[in-house]
Design a protein around this motif. Sequence first.
Motif, PDB file in Angstrom:
ATOM      1  N   SER A 161      -4.715  -5.874   4.627  1.00 41.11           N
ATOM      2  CA  SER A 161      -6.417  -4.821   4.994  1.00 41.11           C
ATOM      3  C   SER A 161      -6.072  -3.769   5.907  1.00 41.11           C
ATOM      4  CB  SER A 161      -7.747  -6.126   6.234  1.00 41.11           C
ATOM      5  OG  SER A 161      -6.405  -6.832   7.709  1.00 41.11           O
ATOM      6  N   THR A 162      -5.386  -3.288   6.732  1.00 41.82           N
ATOM      7  CA  THR A 162      -5.007  -2.857   7.354  1.00 41.82           C
ATOM      8  C   THR A 162      -5.096  -1.354   6.567  1.00 41.82           C
ATOM      9  OG1 THR A 162      -3.946  -3.464   8.806  1.00 41.82           O
ATOM     10  CG2 THR A 162      -3.752  -1.109   9.167  1.00 41.82           C
ATOM     11  N   GLY A 163      -4.627  -2.060   6.093  1.00 42.89           N
ATOM     12  CA  GLY A 163      -3.160   0.033   4.319  1.00 42.89           C
ATOM     13  C   GLY A 163      -4.476   0.081   3.759  1.00 42.89           C
ATOM     14  N   VAL A 164      -5.375  -1.511   3.097  1.00 47.10           N
ATOM     15  CA  VAL A 164      -6.447  -0.713   1.732  1.00 47.10           C
ATOM     16  C   VAL A 164      -7.416  -0.290   2.804  1.00 47.10           C
ATOM     17  CG1 VAL A 164      -8.336  -1.826   0.789  1.00 47.10           C
ATOM     18  CG2 VAL A 164      -6.069  -3.008   0.184  1.00 47.10           C
ATOM     19  N   VAL A 165      -8.390  -0.317   3.963  1.00 49.04           N
ATOM     20  CA  VAL A 165      -8.756   0.111   4.478  1.00 49.04           C
ATOM     21  C   VAL A 165      -9.165   1.104   4.760  1.00 49.04           C
ATOM     22  CG1 VAL A 165     -10.451   0.280   7.150  1.00 49.04           C
ATOM     23  CG2 VAL A 165     -10.115  -1.774   5.465  1.00 49.04           C
ATOM     24  N   ALA A 166      -7.272   1.982   5.276  1.00 46.19           N
ATOM     25  CA  ALA A 166      -7.108   2.800   5.932  1.00 46.19           C
ATOM     26  C   ALA A 166      -6.887   3.853   4.800  1.00 46.19           C
ATOM     27  CB  ALA A 166      -5.687   3.219   6.163  1.00 46.19           C
ATOM     28  N   LEU A 167      -6.431   3.453   3.546  1.00 41.01           N
ATOM     29  CA  LEU A 167      -6.969   4.405   2.618  1.00 41.01           C
ATOM     30  C   LEU A 167      -8.470   4.554   2.060  1.00 41.01           C
ATOM     31  CD1 LEU A 167      -3.970   3.139   0.131  1.00 41.01           C
ATOM     32  CD2 LEU A 167      -3.896   5.231   0.831  1.00 41.01           C
ATOM     33  N   ALA A 168      -8.820   3.519   1.329  1.00 41.56           N
ATOM     34  CA  ALA A 168     -10.357   3.021   1.029  1.00 41.56           C
ATOM     35  C   ALA A 168     -11.585   4.489   2.349  1.00 41.56           C
ATOM     36  CB  ALA A 168     -10.829   2.135   1.347  1.00 41.56           C
ATOM     37  N   GLU A 169     -11.052   4.744   3.897  1.00 39.39           N
ATOM     38  CA  GLU A 169     -11.731   5.852   5.229  1.00 39.39           C
ATOM     39  C   GLU A 169     -11.794   7.144   4.490  1.00 39.39           C
ATOM     40  OE1 GLU A 169     -14.224   5.790   8.248  1.00 39.39           O
ATOM     41  OE2 GLU A 169     -13.580   4.135   6.817  1.00 39.39           O
ATOM     42  N   ILE A 170     -10.298   7.475   3.407  1.00 38.77           N
ATOM     43  CA  ILE A 170     -10.210   8.636   3.887  1.00 38.77           C
ATOM     44  C   ILE A 170     -11.072   9.758   2.717  1.00 38.77           C
ATOM     45  CG2 ILE A 170      -8.631  10.248   3.276  1.00 38.77           C
ATOM     46  CD1 ILE A 170      -5.749   8.318   3.787  1.00 38.77           C
ATOM     47  N   ALA A 225      -8.446 -15.914   4.238  1.00 34.56           N
ATOM     48  CA  ALA A 225      -9.501 -17.142   5.041  1.00 34.56           C
ATOM     49  C   ALA A 225      -8.606 -17.046   6.348  1.00 34.56           C
ATOM     50  CB  ALA A 225      -8.967 -18.728   4.751  1.00 34.56           C
ATOM     51  N   SER A 226      -8.103 -15.927   7.270  1.00 31.80           N
ATOM     52  CA  SER A 226      -8.347 -15.343   8.416  1.00 31.80           C
ATOM     53  C   SER A 226      -8.614 -14.094   8.730  1.00 31.80           C
ATOM     54  CB  SER A 226      -6.807 -15.196   8.611  1.00 31.80           C
ATOM     55  OG  SER A 226      -5.557 -16.166   7.647  1.00 31.80           O
ATOM     56  N   PRO A 227     -10.403 -14.404   9.092  1.00 27.76           N
ATOM     57  CA  PRO A 227     -11.392 -13.328   9.609  1.00 27.76           C
ATOM     58  C   PRO A 227     -10.792 -12.489  10.797  1.00 27.76           C
ATOM     59  CG  PRO A 227     -12.026 -15.378  10.212  1.00 27.76           C
ATOM     60  CD  PRO A 227     -10.529 -16.029   9.140  1.00 27.76           C
ATOM     61  N   TRP A 228     -10.223 -12.957  11.793  1.00 30.03           N
ATOM     62  CA  TRP A 228      -9.442 -12.681  12.735  1.00 30.03           C
ATOM     63  C   TRP A 228      -8.764 -11.220  12.396  1.00 30.03           C
ATOM     64  CZ3 TRP A 228     -13.527 -11.733  16.695  1.00 30.03           C
ATOM     65  CH2 TRP A 228     -14.351 -12.736  16.745  1.00 30.03           C
ATOM     66  N   VAL A 229      -7.825 -12.119  11.828  1.00 26.78           N
ATOM     67  CA  VAL A 229      -6.327 -11.182  11.777  1.00 26.78           C
ATOM     68  C   VAL A 229      -7.008 -10.103  10.697  1.00 26.78           C
ATOM     69  CG1 VAL A 229      -4.426 -10.797  10.046  1.00 26.78           C
ATOM     70  CG2 VAL A 229      -4.710 -13.000  11.282  1.00 26.78           C
ATOM     71  N   VAL A 230      -7.887  -9.832   9.871  1.00 26.49           N
ATOM     72  CA  VAL A 230      -8.216  -9.342   8.064  1.00 26.49           C
ATOM     73  C   VAL A 230      -9.443  -8.770   9.561  1.00 26.49           C
ATOM     74  CG1 VAL A 230     -10.164  -9.012   6.680  1.00 26.49           C
ATOM     75  CG2 VAL A 230      -8.315 -10.775   6.226  1.00 26.49           C
ATOM     76  N   VAL A 231      -9.946  -8.501  10.814  1.00 32.04           N
ATOM     77  CA  VAL A 231     -10.643  -7.360  11.290  1.00 32.04           C
ATOM     78  C   VAL A 231     -10.032  -7.176  12.445  1.00 32.04           C
ATOM     79  CG1 VAL A 231     -12.282  -7.527  12.975  1.00 32.04           C
ATOM     80  CG2 VAL A 231     -12.707  -9.195  11.454  1.00 32.04           C
ATOM     81  N   THR A 232      -9.303  -7.283  12.033  1.00 32.28           N
ATOM     82  CA  THR A 232      -7.845  -6.552  13.297  1.00 32.28           C
ATOM     83  C   THR A 232      -7.094  -5.319  12.685  1.00 32.28           C
ATOM     84  OG1 THR A 232      -7.478  -8.785  14.624  1.00 32.28           O
ATOM     85  CG2 THR A 232      -5.428  -6.967  14.657  1.00 32.28           C
ATOM     86  N   GLY A 233      -6.430  -6.221  11.247  1.00 34.50           N
ATOM     87  CA  GLY A 233      -6.403  -4.573   9.980  1.00 34.50           C
ATOM     88  C   GLY A 233      -7.258  -3.676   9.373  1.00 34.50           C
ATOM     89  N   THR A 234      -8.798  -3.960   9.403  1.00 36.22           N
ATOM     90  CA  THR A 234      -9.279  -4.067   9.365  1.00 36.22           C
ATOM     91  C   THR A 234      -9.448  -2.392  10.414  1.00 36.22           C
ATOM     92  OG1 THR A 234     -11.627  -5.056   9.503  1.00 36.22           O
ATOM     93  CG2 THR A 234     -10.228  -5.059   7.305  1.00 36.22           C
ATOM     94  N   THR A 235      -9.405  -2.531  11.324  1.00 40.80           N
ATOM     95  CA  THR A 235     -10.006  -1.784  12.604  1.00 40.80           C
ATOM     96  C   THR A 235      -8.915  -0.933  12.452  1.00 40.80           C
ATOM     97  OG1 THR A 235     -11.395  -3.929  13.644  1.00 40.80           O
ATOM     98  CG2 THR A 235     -10.376  -2.041  14.673  1.00 40.80           C
ATOM     99  N   LEU A 236      -7.943  -1.906  12.423  1.00 44.62           N
ATOM    100  CA  LEU A 236      -6.235  -0.749  12.759  1.00 44.62           C
ATOM    101  C   LEU A 236      -6.805   0.137  11.616  1.00 44.62           C
ATOM    102  CD1 LEU A 236      -3.826  -3.262  13.234  1.00 44.62           C
ATOM    103  CD2 LEU A 236      -3.992  -2.014  14.945  1.00 44.62           C
ATOM    104  N   GLY A 237      -6.757  -0.056  10.444  1.00 43.84           N
ATOM    105  CA  GLY A 237      -7.138   0.689   9.177  1.00 43.84           C
ATOM    106  C   GLY A 237      -7.948   2.180   9.262  1.00 43.84           C
ATOM    107  N   MET A 238      -9.757   1.472  10.228  1.00 44.01           N
ATOM    108  CA  MET A 238      -9.820   2.584  10.218  1.00 44.01           C
ATOM    109  C   MET A 238      -9.220   3.794  11.782  1.00 44.01           C
ATOM    110  SD  MET A 238     -12.945   2.066   9.298  1.00 44.01           S
ATOM    111  CE  MET A 238     -14.530   2.641  10.232  1.00 44.01           C
ATOM    112  N   LEU A 239      -8.418   3.416  12.410  1.00 48.07           N
ATOM    113  CA  LEU A 239      -8.235   3.536  13.588  1.00 48.07           C
ATOM    114  C   LEU A 239      -7.384   5.066  13.129  1.00 48.07           C
ATOM    115  CD1 LEU A 239      -8.622   2.177  16.290  1.00 48.07           C
ATOM    116  CD2 LEU A 239      -9.924   3.507  15.763  1.00 48.07           C
ATOM    117  N   LEU A 240      -6.415   4.895  11.746  1.00 44.08           N
ATOM    118  CA  LEU A 240      -5.425   4.949  11.446  1.00 44.08           C
ATOM    119  C   LEU A 240      -5.644   6.528  10.352  1.00 44.08           C
ATOM    120  CD1 LEU A 240      -2.826   2.684   9.842  1.00 44.08           C
ATOM    121  CD2 LEU A 240      -2.643   4.186  11.903  1.00 44.08           C
ATOM    122  N   ALA A 241      -7.602   5.704   9.916  1.00 46.29           N
ATOM    123  CA  ALA A 241      -7.659   6.613   9.655  1.00 46.29           C
ATOM    124  C   ALA A 241      -8.862   7.960  10.069  1.00 46.29           C
ATOM    125  CB  ALA A 241      -8.304   6.243   8.171  1.00 46.29           C
TER     126      ALA A 241
END
Length: 192
Positions: A7-16, A131-147
């Motif tokens: 979730s971190t990697g995908v969102v960081a790349l998609a956010e660019i 099926a781990s929404p909090w882990v995914v939200v943490t990852g997607t938030t990190l991805g957004m911040l990385l980008a």
Amino acid sequence: MEALLVSTGVVALAEIGDKTQLLAFILAARFKKPWPIIAGILCATVVNHGLAGALGAWITSVISPGVLRWVLGLSFIGMAIWTLIPDKIEDEETQIARRFGVFGATLVTFFLAEMGDKTQIATVAMAAHYASPWVVVTGTTLGMLLADVPAVFVGDKLSQRIPMKLVHSVAAGIFAVLGVATLAGAGAGFGL
């Protein structure tokens, strides 16, 4: 751990090159106050992606695993296609800044810009998939911040040096692999 990393990697790349990254460039250029902008991005993303993660978790409770696998697989493939389409920022999204200050403007504009955006929809899909929404939200938030944090600090200079088509192609490829793997049943280990 896989849910967090993917979730971190995908969102960081998609956010660019995404409209919220463009919004970060615009807000940084306009206000030249990086910390309130970053705080606004963080708060807006946590709320927006938190809602998306909750929706993903709810979806898994109301849709049968067989149907869910098809919905998620096709959603990931749709995200792959959508990622190849460049975003544009609308001027109205930056006009809110005049009323709410730097933090408030960032919070409101980022939250609204993320509504229905590919990274929000990806958060819903990944929260349902893993099926781990909090882990995914943490990852997607990190991805957004990385980008977006580098965008706040270096602005347009960075955007001119990054091969956007390549980044979007890599992100689209990851979404496509997730979609095909889900349709092929790789999600069986995750309860799908």
